[in-house]
Design a protein around this motif. Structure first.
Motif, PDB file in Angstrom:
ATOM      1  N   VAL A 237       0.847  -1.191   0.000  1.00  0.00           N
ATOM      2  CA  VAL A 237       0.000   0.000   0.000  1.00  0.00           C
ATOM      3  C   VAL A 237       0.882   1.241   0.000  1.00  0.00           C
ATOM      4  CG1 VAL A 237      -1.719   1.315   1.283  1.00  0.00           C
ATOM      5  CG2 VAL A 237      -1.890  -1.174   1.162  1.00  0.00           C
ATOM      6  N   GLY A 238       0.753   2.056  -1.047  1.00  0.00           N
ATOM      7  CA  GLY A 238       1.546   3.258  -1.160  1.00  0.00           C
ATOM      8  C   GLY A 238       0.708   4.453  -1.552  1.00  0.00           C
ATOM      9  N   ILE A 239       1.394   5.579  -1.724  1.00  0.00           N
ATOM     10  CA  ILE A 239       0.719   6.800  -2.164  1.00  0.00           C
ATOM     11  C   ILE A 239       1.568   7.495  -3.218  1.00  0.00           C
ATOM     12  CG2 ILE A 239      -0.585   7.224  -0.055  1.00  0.00           C
ATOM     13  CD1 ILE A 239       2.256   9.510  -0.546  1.00  0.00           C
ATOM     14  N   ASN A 240       0.916   8.333  -4.023  1.00  0.00           N
ATOM     15  CA  ASN A 240       1.608   9.288  -4.862  1.00  0.00           C
ATOM     16  C   ASN A 240       1.831  10.544  -4.028  1.00  0.00           C
ATOM     17  OD1 ASN A 240       1.580   8.564  -8.033  1.00  0.00           O
ATOM     18  ND2 ASN A 240      -0.192   7.630  -7.017  1.00  0.00           N
ATOM     19  N   MET A 241       3.075  10.963  -3.880  1.00  0.00           N
ATOM     20  CA  MET A 241       3.351  12.218  -3.198  1.00  0.00           C
ATOM     21  C   MET A 241       3.545  13.282  -4.269  1.00  0.00           C
ATOM     22  SD  MET A 241       5.973  13.139  -0.101  1.00  0.00           S
ATOM     23  CE  MET A 241       5.298  11.884   0.983  1.00  0.00           C
ATOM     24  N   SER A 242       2.436  13.901  -4.628  1.00  0.00           N
ATOM     25  CA  SER A 242       2.423  14.821  -5.752  1.00  0.00           C
ATOM     26  C   SER A 242       2.774  16.237  -5.301  1.00  0.00           C
ATOM     27  CB  SER A 242       1.039  14.784  -6.403  1.00  0.00           C
ATOM     28  OG  SER A 242       1.048  15.408  -7.646  1.00  0.00           O
ATOM     29  N   GLY A 243       3.010  17.099  -6.271  1.00  0.00           N
ATOM     30  CA  GLY A 243       3.363  18.484  -6.001  1.00  0.00           C
ATOM     31  C   GLY A 243       4.413  18.993  -6.967  1.00  0.00           C
TER      32      GLY A 243
ATOM     33  N   CYS B  67      -1.016  -9.975  -4.545  1.00  0.00           N
ATOM     34  CA  CYS B  67       0.296  -9.441  -4.160  1.00  0.00           C
ATOM     35  C   CYS B  67       0.752  -8.311  -5.080  1.00  0.00           C
ATOM     36  CB  CYS B  67       1.349 -10.540  -4.124  1.00  0.00           C
ATOM     37  SG  CYS B  67       1.024 -11.785  -2.858  1.00  0.00           S
ATOM     38  N   MET B  68      -0.208  -7.480  -5.515  1.00  0.00           N
ATOM     39  CA  MET B  68       0.106  -6.356  -6.389  1.00  0.00           C
ATOM     40  C   MET B  68       0.131  -5.060  -5.602  1.00  0.00           C
ATOM     41  SD  MET B  68      -1.775  -6.837 -10.067  1.00  0.00           S
ATOM     42  CE  MET B  68      -1.551  -5.078 -10.387  1.00  0.00           C
ATOM     43  N   PRO B  69       1.245  -4.338  -5.641  1.00  0.00           N
ATOM     44  CA  PRO B  69       1.324  -3.058  -4.949  1.00  0.00           C
ATOM     45  C   PRO B  69       0.509  -1.991  -5.662  1.00  0.00           C
ATOM     46  CG  PRO B  69       3.293  -3.401  -6.242  1.00  0.00           C
ATOM     47  CD  PRO B  69       2.482  -4.667  -6.362  1.00  0.00           C
ATOM     48  N   SER B  70       0.208  -0.932  -4.932  1.00  0.00           N
ATOM     49  CA  SER B  70      -0.565   0.169  -5.497  1.00  0.00           C
ATOM     50  C   SER B  70      -0.162   1.471  -4.829  1.00  0.00           C
ATOM     51  CB  SER B  70      -2.065  -0.065  -5.315  1.00  0.00           C
ATOM     52  OG  SER B  70      -2.406  -0.075  -3.930  1.00  0.00           O
ATOM     53  N   ALA B  71      -0.469   2.588  -5.492  1.00  0.00           N
ATOM     54  CA  ALA B  71      -0.183   3.916  -4.937  1.00  0.00           C
ATOM     55  C   ALA B  71      -1.414   4.788  -5.111  1.00  0.00           C
ATOM     56  CB  ALA B  71       1.021   4.542  -5.624  1.00  0.00           C
ATOM     57  N   TYR B  72      -1.948   5.277  -3.995  1.00  0.00           N
ATOM     58  CA  TYR B  72      -3.155   6.099  -4.011  1.00  0.00           C
ATOM     59  C   TYR B  72      -2.830   7.496  -4.559  1.00  0.00           C
ATOM     60  CZ  TYR B  72      -7.396   8.438  -2.629  1.00  0.00           C
ATOM     61  OH  TYR B  72      -8.568   9.151  -2.672  1.00  0.00           O
ATOM     62  N   TRP B  73      -3.774   8.043  -5.334  1.00  0.00           N
ATOM     63  CA  TRP B  73      -3.665   9.424  -5.830  1.00  0.00           C
ATOM     64  C   TRP B  73      -4.612  10.311  -5.054  1.00  0.00           C
ATOM     65  CZ3 TRP B  73      -0.387  11.539  -9.431  1.00  0.00           C
ATOM     66  CH2 TRP B  73      -0.650  12.869  -9.770  1.00  0.00           C
ATOM     67  N   ALA B  74      -4.112  11.203  -4.212  1.00  0.00           N
ATOM     68  CA  ALA B  74      -2.704  11.518  -4.025  1.00  0.00           C
ATOM     69  C   ALA B  74      -2.528  12.192  -2.677  1.00  0.00           C
ATOM     70  CB  ALA B  74      -2.187  12.447  -5.124  1.00  0.00           C
ATOM     71  N   GLY B  75      -1.251  12.232  -2.245  1.00  0.00           N
ATOM     72  CA  GLY B  75      -0.860  13.010  -1.080  1.00  0.00           C
ATOM     73  C   GLY B  75       0.143  14.057  -1.492  1.00  0.00           C
ATOM     74  N   GLY B  76       0.708  14.722  -0.494  1.00  0.00           N
ATOM     75  CA  GLY B  76       1.711  15.742  -0.765  1.00  0.00           C
ATOM     76  C   GLY B  76       1.174  17.150  -0.623  1.00  0.00           C
TER      77      GLY B  76
END
Length: 353
Positions: free
Chosen positions: A42-48, A303-312
């Protein structure tokens, strides 16, 4: 996120901000795994840093933002250690015939350093939609050689950094007139000239849409001498797949699974690794939060990772953002937290079925 969304988004940003092998692929095992709760899926996009791509090079802190240490601290405290970090090619390299920009390299290195301090891993994402200054990669204006050269330079700069997980060579290429596969192979070849260790994340044409993957990317198979390619798709739940969420919609609880399934099946049939690099839902939509919950459960099963849109930084009250408001977590964070634990030991989905 599809570019037609960004015109509206940047207006919002300007107002609110003052004006995100294991076996053959080595992930680098995390504290989560050591405690018996699996690997970091479980991950995130750290946008900006990707904001206002129409203003280049632009001014950091005004047109675009690099995150301060507190952003990494917040996600580390939530046990989120997987971060996709978008940046803009035109800021890294102002002219195709010149070198890379020192200030941007310093800021990117600072980002990696902050992540390393918090035991986090970064995927560096060139957020350019298959283009440089509006011209397609592979066109006479932007030859494959120029694209390969910038990735060779970036790999030379950041290879071996303890926070580097891999290179996402291009965000959401689309309408590429068949030029994208050659571009992707050129970038992979260039990176491998200097870095055989990092993962390389490769997105498909048509905005990397997981639902449409098999229509446009069925034969999209990249050669990698290091055998460390991770194919990346993106997914949103609104009717036009764009991520604009222009109208309130009630969706089926299985919609996320339905939209990611073609991509997962393609990966399984070809014995490949996959990553859901972007997805997001409005905080106020109960039905979409349920669909997100089911989607993450399905991804963890595979077992597939992902990144949520978005943080930062810079998001304000943007409905998809997962940054806390007035110190209070967004509803999406609760869903993310439910899926931290898993019994995976490597990226999936697993092999041929």
């Amino acid at each position: 996120m599809e570019s037609r969304f960004f015109t509206t988004l940047f207006k919002t940003i300007k107002l609110t901000a003052g004006l995100a092998i294991i076996s053959s692929i080595s992930l680098g095992y995390s504290q989560a795994e050591e405690s018996g709760s699996g690997i970091d899926l479980v991950g995130i996009n750290m946008s900006g840093a990707n904001f206002a791509p129409h203003i280049t090079p632009g001014k950091v802190g005004t047109n675009y933002f690099y995150p301060e240490k507190k952003y990494f601290k917040y996600y580390a405290e939530k046990n989120i250690r997987l971060i996709r970090f978008p940046f803009i090619w035109e800021r890294v390299q102002h002219d195709l015939h010149k070198g890379i920009n020192f200030d941007q390299m310093r800021l990117l290195k600072r980002t990696l350093d902050y992540a390393a301090e918090h035991d986090q891993k970064i995927i560096l994402d060139m957020h350019n939609y298959g283009r440089y200054k509006g011209k397609l990669i592979g066109s006479p204006e932007v030859p494959y050689k120029a694209y390969a050269d910038v990735w060779r330079k970036l790999a030379e700069e950041f290879k071996g950094h303890p926070a580097l997980l891999g290179y996402d060579i291009m965000n959401e290429p689309h309408s590429t007139n068949g030029l994208w596969p050659g571009a992707a192979q050129a970038a992979v070849d260039a990176i491998r000239e200097v870095d055989m260790d990092a993962l390389i994340f490769v997105e498909g044409d048509r905005w990397a849409s997981t639902f449409h993957w098999r229509y446009v990317n069925e034969d999209f198979l990249i050669k990698d001498p290091a055998d460390k390619i991770v194919y990346e798709g993106h997914l949103y739940l609104d009717k036009d797949f764009s991520g604009r969420y222009a109208a309130d919609e009630t969706v089926d609880p299985m919609l996320g699974i339905e939209r990611v399934r073609p991509f997962v099946e393609w990966l399984k049939e070809n014995n490949l690794k996959g990553f859901l690099g972007e997805y997001g839902v409005p905080a106020h939509s109960e039905s979409m939060l349920v669909a997100m919950d089911n989607l993450l459960g399905f991804l963890n099963e595979n077992c597939m990772p992902s990144a949520y849109w978005a943080g930062g930084p810079g998001w304000g009250e943007y409905v998809l953002a997962v940054e806390p408001i007035d110190g209070k977590d967004r509803p999406q964070m609760d869903v993310l937290q439910k899926h931290m634990s898993n019994n995976c030991t490597e990226y999936g989905p697993a092999g041929k079925h």
